[in-house]
Design an enzyme around this catalytic site. Structure first.
Site, PDB file in Angstrom:
ATOM      1  N   CYS A  99      34.326  38.024 -17.751  1.00 34.77           N
ATOM      2  CA  CYS A  99      35.355  37.291 -18.475  1.00 34.77           C
ATOM      3  C   CYS A  99      35.729  38.007 -19.771  1.00 34.77           C
ATOM      4  O   CYS A  99      34.860  38.437 -20.527  1.00 34.77           O
ATOM      5  CB  CYS A  99      34.879  35.877 -18.778  1.00 34.77           C
ATOM      6  N   CYS A 102      34.175  37.055 -23.067  1.00 34.80           N
ATOM      7  CA  CYS A 102      32.711  37.028 -23.086  1.00 34.80           C
ATOM      8  C   CYS A 102      32.092  38.413 -23.180  1.00 34.80           C
ATOM      9  O   CYS A 102      31.079  38.591 -23.844  1.00 34.80           O
ATOM     10  CB  CYS A 102      32.200  36.310 -21.838  1.00 34.80           C
ATOM     11  N   GLY A 142      24.125  34.530 -19.418  1.00 34.26           N
ATOM     12  CA  GLY A 142      24.570  35.019 -18.132  1.00 34.26           C
ATOM     13  C   GLY A 142      24.996  33.931 -17.164  1.00 34.26           C
ATOM     14  O   GLY A 142      25.483  32.899 -17.533  1.00 34.26           O
ATOM     15  N   LEU A 332      19.112  22.936 -29.206  1.00 34.62           N
ATOM     16  CA  LEU A 332      18.410  24.176 -29.485  1.00 34.62           C
ATOM     17  C   LEU A 332      18.664  25.118 -28.316  1.00 34.62           C
ATOM     18  O   LEU A 332      18.938  24.668 -27.197  1.00 34.62           O
ATOM     19  CB  LEU A 332      16.907  23.941 -29.646  1.00 34.62           C
ATOM     20  N   ASP A 553       8.389  43.518 -45.737  1.00 36.85           N
ATOM     21  CA  ASP A 553       8.472  44.211 -44.448  1.00 36.85           C
ATOM     22  C   ASP A 553       9.827  43.991 -43.776  1.00 36.85           C
ATOM     23  O   ASP A 553      10.406  44.913 -43.213  1.00 36.85           O
ATOM     24  CB  ASP A 553       7.348  43.732 -43.531  1.00 36.85           C
TER      25      ASP A 553
END
Length: 583
Positions: A99, A102, A142, A332, A553
Site C-alpha cells: 500500500c 504504508c 504487517g 498498548l 549511556d
C-alpha cells in the site's frame, strides 16, 4: 454472487456438514448477499462433539474466573488515570500488499527472524498483560494472515483466562480460505482494510490484485455472523470521490465502515496535503444524506459512530489527526520485535524482548511495563506539529531501537535473601576485622525493623541532549523510563555490585527521573524500603548512580560532555543509629 464467495460458502457447509448453521442467503441485483437473519457471531459447530463440549466448558470456566476477578491492578494505569485494557500485537513485519501510504514500492528490509518474538515469548507476554488487566487483544502485522500458524495462535490466546476478546486486522486477501478455521479457533472480531470499492484503483493503491477476494471475504464474514469493520484511509485527490460509495456500501451490508484520517510519516514522505479531515468528510456526506446521524459511542471508542437511517450498517470516523481521542485511550502496542509502544504516534519504545532474553524476572518485567505506561503523555502531537514528529510504528521503517536495559544487567536475576550488614554503635569502620582486613558484619542478632532511605543524583546533559530527551527523539528510546527501570533493578542487585553488602529483601523501590529543561539536566531520586536487620542506604545510592549512568549511556552518541554529580543520601530511617535527614 461472486464465484469466490460461492466456493467459500460451499466449503463452509461441506466442512461443517450442517448447512443450517449458516444464515439464509438471498441474491439481490444490487448486492452480492443480503442478510435475512440477525445471527450474532458464534463459532460454527465442529464435527466432534467433544471439541464442541470443550469449547463450551472453556468459555464457562473463563466467565467464572472473570466474574470472580477484582478490578485490575494499577500496573496498566498511567498518571492521567487511563487504564489500558486493549493490547495490539504485531505478529509479523511481512505483508502481501504494498500500500502506497504504508511502505515504498520496493518493500522494506525485514529483520532477521531471531530479532522477532517467538511464539512462546508472544504467549508469555500476552499472559502477563492479561493478568495485569488487558481484556482485548488484536492481532496485526504487517499482515497477520501470512503467518501459517495464525489459527493456532488465536486458539492458544483464547485459552487465557480473563481474556474476553481476540480480534484481527487483515487486508482480507485470504479470508475466504481462512475465516472458517479462524472462527472455530475462537476469533471474536475482524477488521478489514479496504481503501477503494474500485478494482483498478485497488491495484493502484496496493500495487497488487485481489479486490474481488477482499469483497468476498467481507461478505463471508457477514454470513458467518460477524459485523466486520472496514477500515478506509481517506486521501485527498485519490479516493475522496468514493466517500459516498462507501456510505452506500452500508445500505444492505451490516458492516461498520470506518474512515481513517491519513497519517503523514516518514514512509510516505510527510505528504500532509493528502489529509482529509473529519469535518470535510462529514460535509461531503451530509450534502447527499442530510439525515446522516450520530450514534452513541463507548468510553474507549476511537471511532465517532454515524448512520444513515434505514441502512443496515454504520459509519465511523477515526480522527487521529484533527480531533484526537487521547483522553480515553486504553491501547498498548507490542511490535513484532518485542518493543512496547504506549502510543501509536509516539516513538517511545521499551524492548520487552531484550528483557525476557536477559532472564528478567516476571516481577521486573511487570515493573518495566508499568514504568513505560506511566511515561505515556497526555496526548500526541496534533496535525500542525506533524512535520517535527517521526513515527516508527509503520512497517516502512525497520525497528532498530534497543533498550539499555538489556545489556546493563544481563545476568540472571536472583531471589533475594534477607541478610546484610551495615551499622554498629561505634564510629569505627564496620567492614574490617581486628587486623584491618575486609570483613562482613554479623547482623543475625539485630531485630527486624522498617528501614527507609532516599538518595538523589543529577546528570548535566547539555542543551542538545535535553531537547532530544524532551521530544523523545534519541535513537536508544525513552531515556527517562529506561533509567528509572535500571535504577530499580540496580537497587535489587546492590549486593552483587558492592562486595561487602549482603542480599536484602526489599519491599519497595521507587525511582523517579525528571528532566530539568531549564538547567539542562536530569534529576534522579530513589526511595527504598525494607523490613529487615539492616538499612537500605546503599540500595538507594546504587539506584540513582546506575540510573545516572544509564542516562549517560543512552545519550553518549550525541555528546560525551555530560557530568554526573551530587550523588548523596537525602534521608534514612530505622536502625540503631537512628534517623538521618540532610539539612
Amino acid at each position: 454472487m461472486s464465484s469466490i464467495l460461492k466456493q467459500a460458502l460451499k466449503t463452509a457447509t461441506t466442512t461443517t456438514g450442517k448447512c443450517n448453521s449458516l444464515p439464509h442467503i438471498a441474491i439481490s441485483e444490487n448486492i452480492c448477499i443480503r442478510f435475512k437473519s440477525t445471527t450474532s457471531a458464534q463459532p460454527i459447530p465442529a464435527l466432534e462433539t467433544s471439541t464442541e463440549s470443550n469449547a463450551i466448558n472453556r468459555k464457562q470456566q473463563h466467565a467464572k474466573i472473570a466474574a470472580a476477578t477484582t478490578s485490575p491492578a494499577s500496573t496498566l494505569t498511567d498518571t492521567f488515570g487511563r487504564h489500558h485494557t486493549y493490547l495490539r500485537i504485531s505478529l509479523t513485519e511481512r505483508c502481501n500488499l504494498r500500500c502506497k501510504y504504508c511502505m515504498p514500492a520496493e518493500g522494506v528490509t525485514l529483520q532477521p527472524k531471531n530479532n522477532l518474538l517467538t511464539n512462546d515469548e508472544i504467549f508469555y507476554l500476552a499472559r502477563i498483560f492479561v493478568e495485569q488487566g488487558v481484556r482485548k487483544i488484536r492481532l496485526t502485522g504487517g499482515e497477520p494472515t501470512v503467518r501459517r500458524d495464525i489459527v493456532d495462535i488465536i486458539a492458544k490466546l483464547k485459552d487465557l483466562p480473563k481474556l474476553e476478546n481476540v480480534g484481527i486486522t487483515t487486508n482480507g486477501l485470504v479470508l475466504t480460505r481462512l475465516l472458517l478455521p479462524l472462527q472455530r479457533a475462537g476469533l471474536d472480531a475482524i477488521n478489514i482494510s479496504l481503501d477503494t470499492l474500485r478494482p483498478k484503483r485497488f491495484e493502484e493503491i496496493t500495487r497488487r490484485k485481489g479486490w474481488e477476494r477482499v469483497i468476498a471475504g467481507i461478505d463471508l464474514a457477514i454470513q458467518l455472523g460477524y459485523k466486520p469493520k472496514v477500515n478506509c484511509v481517506l486521501m485527498k485527490n485519490f479516493n475522496e470521490d468514493e466517500i459516498c460509495d462507501f456510505i452506500e456500501f452500508t445500505r444492505d451490508r451490516d458492516v461498520d465502515v470506518r474512515f481513517i484520517e491519513y497519517m503523514p510519516f516518514m514512509g510516505n514522505k510527510w505528504q500532509t496535503d493528502k489529509l482529509l479531515s473529519f469535518s470535510e468528510t462529514l460535509k461531503i456526506i451530509r450534502e447527499k444524506w442530510p439525515e446522516f446521524e450520530a450514534l452513541p459511542n463507548g468510553p474507549n471508542d476511537t471511532s465517532k459512530a454515524f448512520k444513515v437511517p434505514g441502512y443496515k450498517g454504520q459509519v465511523g470516523f477515526i480522527t487521529s489527526m484533527t480531533e484526537h481521542f487521547c483522553g480515553s485511550c486504553n491501547r498498548l502496542r507490542l511490535t513484532a520485535d518485542g518493543n512496547l509502544k504506549v502510543c501509536l504516534f509516539g516513538n517511545k519504545e521499551i524492548s520487552l524482548r531484550d528483557a525476557i532474553r536477559s532472564k528478567c524476572s516476571e516481577d521486573d518485567l511487570v515493573a518495566l511495563i508499568s514504568a513505560a505506561v506511566n511515561r505515556k503523555k497526555k496526548q500526541h502531537a496534533d496535525h500542525h506539529q506533524i512535520p517535527h514528529y517521526h513515527s516508527d510504528n509503520f512497517i516502512s521503517q525497520k525497528y532498530t531501537k534497543t533498550s539499555t536495559f538489556a545489556h546493563l544487567l544481563s545476568t540472571n536475576f536472583q531471589k533475594f535473601s534477607q541478610t546484610r550488614l551495615f551499622s554498629s554503635d561505634t564510629k569505627q569502620l564496620t567492614h574490617v576485622d581486628g587486623t584491618g582486613k575486609a570483613s562482613m558484619v554479623d547482623v543475625s542478632e539485630k531485630p527486624n525493623t522498617t528501614r527507609t532511605a532516599v538518595a538523589r543524583a543529577s546528570i548535566y546533559v547539555g542543551s542538545e541532549v535535553a531537547q532530544l530527551i524532551h521530544s523523545n527523539n534519541l535513537k536508544k528510546g525513552d531515556v527517562l523510563s529506561v533509567s528509572q527501570l535500571a535504577g530499580i533493578i540496580a537497587a535489587k542487585k546492590t549486593s552483587d555490585l558492592i562486595p561487602l553488602c549482603h542480599n536484602i529483601t526489599i519491599s519497595s523501590v521507587k525511582v523517579n527521573a525528571v528532566l530539568d529543561l531549564d538547567n539542562q539536566m536530569v534529576t534522579l531520586e530513589a526511595n527504598v524500603r525494607c523490613n529487615g536487620q539492616t538499612g537500605v542506604e546503599m540500595e538507594a545510592l546504587t539506584a540513582v548512580s546506575v540510573a545516572a549512568l544509564t542516562v549517560y549511556d543512552m545519550c553518549k552518541a550525541v555528546t560525551h560532555d555530560m557530568i554526573i554529580k551530587d550523588i548523596h543520601l537525602v534521608s534514612k530511617s530505622g536502625g540503631q543509629r537512628g534517623d538521618f535527614k540532610r539539612k
